[in-house]
Design a protein around this motif. Sequence first.
Motif, PDB file in Angstrom:
ATOM      1  N   GLY A 142     -60.814 -44.902 -65.065  1.00  0.00           N
ATOM      2  CA  GLY A 142     -61.858 -44.060 -64.506  1.00  0.00           C
ATOM      3  C   GLY A 142     -61.728 -43.635 -63.059  1.00  0.00           C
ATOM      4  N   THR A 153     -68.081 -37.083 -68.392  1.00  0.00           N
ATOM      5  CA  THR A 153     -67.921 -38.086 -69.440  1.00  0.00           C
ATOM      6  C   THR A 153     -66.441 -38.416 -69.538  1.00  0.00           C
ATOM      7  N   LEU A 173     -62.237 -48.939 -70.807  1.00  0.00           N
ATOM      8  CA  LEU A 173     -63.605 -48.448 -70.636  1.00  0.00           C
ATOM      9  C   LEU A 173     -64.504 -49.513 -70.012  1.00  0.00           C
ATOM     10  N   ALA A 174     -64.295 -50.756 -70.377  1.00  0.00           N
ATOM     11  CA  ALA A 174     -65.066 -51.828 -69.739  1.00  0.00           C
ATOM     12  C   ALA A 174     -64.766 -51.888 -68.252  1.00  0.00           C
ATOM     13  N   ARG A 216     -66.446 -48.820 -66.578  1.00  0.00           N
ATOM     14  CA  ARG A 216     -67.905 -48.987 -66.423  1.00  0.00           C
ATOM     15  C   ARG A 216     -68.213 -49.961 -65.293  1.00  0.00           C
ATOM     16  N   THR A 217     -67.439 -51.027 -65.213  1.00  0.00           N
ATOM     17  CA  THR A 217     -67.636 -51.979 -64.109  1.00  0.00           C
ATOM     18  C   THR A 217     -67.400 -51.304 -62.766  1.00  0.00           C
ATOM     19  N   GLN A 272     -70.263 -48.990 -61.807  1.00  0.00           N
ATOM     20  CA  GLN A 272     -71.433 -49.787 -61.439  1.00  0.00           C
ATOM     21  C   GLN A 272     -71.319 -50.263 -59.988  1.00  0.00           C
ATOM     22  N   THR A 277     -72.154 -41.772 -61.006  1.00  0.00           N
ATOM     23  CA  THR A 277     -72.776 -41.530 -62.304  1.00  0.00           C
ATOM     24  C   THR A 277     -71.755 -40.923 -63.247  1.00  0.00           C
ATOM     25  N   ASP A 289     -70.544 -41.203 -67.577  1.00  0.00           N
ATOM     26  CA  ASP A 289     -70.670 -41.767 -68.919  1.00  0.00           C
ATOM     27  C   ASP A 289     -69.272 -41.998 -69.492  1.00  0.00           C
ATOM     28  N   PHE A 290     -69.151 -43.013 -70.341  1.00  0.00           N
ATOM     29  CA  PHE A 290     -67.871 -43.293 -70.965  1.00  0.00           C
ATOM     30  C   PHE A 290     -68.054 -43.450 -72.467  1.00  0.00           C
TER      31      PHE A 290
END
Length: 277
Positions: free
Chosen positions: A66, A80, A89-90, A93-94, A97, A102, A104-105
């Motif tokens: 990401g 996205t 993806l984990a 997202r981490t 955060q 902002t 989305d995944f």
Amino acid sequence: MQHFLDTNRANWDDRASAHAARTGLGYQVQRYVDDPALLSDVVRFDRDRLGDVAGLRTVHLQCHIGTDTLSLARLGAHVTGLDFSPVALAEARTLVQETGDTVDFVESDVYSALSALEPGGFDLVYTGIGALCWLPSIDRWAAVVAGLLAPGGRLFLREGHPILWAMDERLGDDLHLRFPYFEQEAPLEWDDDSTYVQTDRPMTATKTYEWNHSLGEIVTALLNAGLQLTMLVEHDSVPWEALPGQMVERPGGEFALGTLAGVAPLSYTLQAVKPTL
């Protein structure tokens, strides 16, 4: 074909955790936490060509952990990220955060993207470098891109040049074309415990399968999918040391050939637009 997909996913799961390490190795992701204005080297390289993306509904295919994805969000896009690796993806997202971006995944392989995402729901489809070689069919990829784009939307792609993918990086005395330039049904099989950035451990899922696609095949696939080519720029550099021992590092994370500078293209930027109805 499922075996190839599963094997590659295991390798990318393994890479993702190593690439996202907070040790200063890998993708050096702590930089994005410390500097909320930082853009990835890949996105920054094409910043002027990319243009204004503020407010654009954007999907980043094969987004990995990401860093390019959040960079697009920092430019104002509504992004996205899509990837087939749950570990990647984990980690992504981490990361967002921690950074506060902002994004989305969505977990999906590229060929299933039209089931995982809204068809025709995007103004921009973005694909970063080192993505297409993991896909066996460039025609199927182009059809997915066209299906994701709204009328007037565009694809923006930075990729390693297929000439580069045809070179044998293990031979450091010269440029050696050893592998197929054109798409082949059978993939190249690799078994390697390293990755393209420095990590604090070797990979354990070491097998991968890759396919090359010629520049003509890529352009033709997009044209056949109904898109209009609006940009094709070849570059003499790539954002990693693709040919060890033969490259010099430039500012901004790019590597170019040293004594053989200018002999071959190493990457390219492509843009294609879906016509309005």
